[in-house]
Design a protein around this motif. Structure first.
Motif: not given
Length: 458
Positions: A336-344, A324-334
């Motif tokens: 999994d990325e959304i859950r990660f960014v919500e925690r941040l 996720i850290k490798e693929s995430y580009q400013a705006i979460p799309k998947t």
């Protein structure tokens, strides 16, 4: 197609343009948003502005897009860079800092007492857009502010100076910053006129006016007036303007803006009578704090460090965090990325509130335990409002903001309580409405009602 007003938000990387119709009627409408990369580095901000207007035109499905006027907020060209110089840090230096932050400035240096050679070298290196000099209550100490003014003049900068210190020094300041100095002088009321008395609003207004006057000389911004005919104010200052207008409509509130690089928190509220009696030092009614280490993209690793890598891995055990850290580009799309960014985002919100809010402290002396309060009292807050990309677009934005009251485990933090209502700037236009309120306050209020999806009781 013709619209009444366009409001441009000229950011450091992206320029957004919001379009409003019926601005002089009882039913103003937000009709659309366009965006394009900011073009300050290309030497002309108009390229990005026109790109955002063209994007808006395409989204509206029209071949032409004319507008009556354009207003703007800007954090491009480094935003509003300021240095602040006072007498005693806990008094005039802090008051001057509060004035600058509330106006939307990015503060690069705060000093207390007489400037040293290292301080002067730092000012030259920073090349601020504005310098704020304060110091001394009215009819109190005079020498430090005069000395600092003379040292700042000796640097040979052409930076505008705002003086908000001891009233007795005003004539002296006019002599120091004369025409030959090449440094325009703005004189405002003392930010700390007497002990335990903050007076930051006059300085805030002048800081924004000075920014508007001088931002058009920043690299790439020289031709901005060819398109923008109305006010240009710092983007965080525009959010504060909107927050103050909302206070008039809703009462005590905080506005959270979690971004990719920083997290801003604006509050407009008074201390409760109980806390006011035990407050160690005064706090401004309208306060802004900016956390430069709490961003959910640029400063993602800082937040992970605050949470703790092992704790984050445990909480999100079913996710591949490295991927996720490798693929995430400013705006979460998947998902999994959304859950990660919500925690941040949750961590950014909780840490920003913790740093902004005051707390109770117990002091033990001969007569037993005494309770003191330090910092900003948020216990009277009735509304918590989310703006910015994260808190207007993430699925669990409401729950993230509800976690503020739940996190006050000791009861010693002066946090909003469970009674505070959560609202979201659904159209993500709060900064635009802040600058719009300068000219069209009633329309800005109606548009805020629509974006927050709540009816204000006048």
């Amino acid at each position: 197609m013709k619209v009444d007003v366009l409001v441009a938000e000229i950011g450091s990387t992206t320029t957004v343009v919001n379009a409003f119709q019926g601005i002089n009627t009882n039913e103003p409408v937000f009709i659309g948003q366009g965006q394009a990369p900011t073009s300050v580095l290309d030497g002309d901000v108009r390229i990005g502005l026109q790109g955002a207007v063209d994007d808006l035109r395409n989204k509206l499905g029209t071949e032409t897009l004319d507008y009556e006027e354009m207003l703007a907020t800007s954090s491009a060209a480094g935003g509003l860079k300021m240095t602040v110089h006072g007498l005693v840090y806990d008094m005039t230096a802090r008051a001057a800092k509060e004035a600058a932050l509330g106006a939307g400035a990015i503060i690069h240096n705060v000093t207390a007492g007489k400037l040293r050679r290292t301080d002067l070298a730092k000012i030259k290196e920073i090349k601020p857009n504005l310098i704020l000099i304060a110091g001394g209550v009215d009819y109190g100490e005079r020498e430090t502010a005069i000395y600092n003014a003379e040292m700042i003049r000796s640097l040979g900068l052409k930076t505008p100076v705002i003086y908000g210190g001891n009233i007795e020094n005003q004539e002296e300041m006019k002599l120091i910053f004369d025409e030959e100095s090449g440094m325009k002088l703005y004189i405002v009321d003392n930010v700390y006129p007497k002990i335990d008395d903050l007076n930051v609003e006059p300085a805030r207004r002048v800081i924004q006016d000075a920014f508007e006057e001088h931002i058009i000389h920043a690299p790439g911004m020289e031709h901005v007036r060819d398109m923008v005919g109305g006010p240009i104010i710092p983007t965080p200052g525009a959010v504060m303007e909107a927050t103050k207008v909302l206070y008039e409509c809703l009462g005590d509130l905080i506005v959270l803006d979690v971004g990719g690089a920083t997290t801003d928190l604006h509050s407009v509220t008074d201390a409760s009578d109980e806390i006011a009696r035990i407050l160690v030092s005064p706090e401004p009614k309208a306060k802004r704090t900016v956390e430069g280490d709490l961003g959910v993209y640029v400063n993602m690793n800082n937040i992970i460090e605050v949470i703790g890598e092992s704790k984050l891995a445990e909480e999100l055990a079913d996710l591949d965090l490295a991927k996720i850290k490798e693929s995430y580009q400013a705006i979460p799309k998947t998902p999994d990325e959304i859950r990660f960014v919500e925690r941040l985002t949750k961590e950014a919100v909780l840490r920003a509130v913790e740093r902004h809010a005051g707390k109770l402290r117990y002091v033990y002396g001969p007569s037993g335990r005494t309770t003191l309060a330090e910092g900003k009292d948020l216990t009277q807050v009735k509304y918590i409002i989310g703006t910015g990309g994260a808190l207007t677009r993430l699925p669990h934005r409401i729950e993230i903001m509800q976690s503020i009251a739940e996190s006050n485990h000791t009861g010693l933090n002066l946090y909003p309580g469970q009674h505070a209502r959560i609202l979201v700037d659904n159209d993500y236009i709060m900064a635009s409405l802040g600058v719009l309120s300068r000219r069209y306050k009633e329309s800005a209020i109606k548009l805020m009602e629509k974006s927050l999806q709540t009816k204000f009781i006048k």
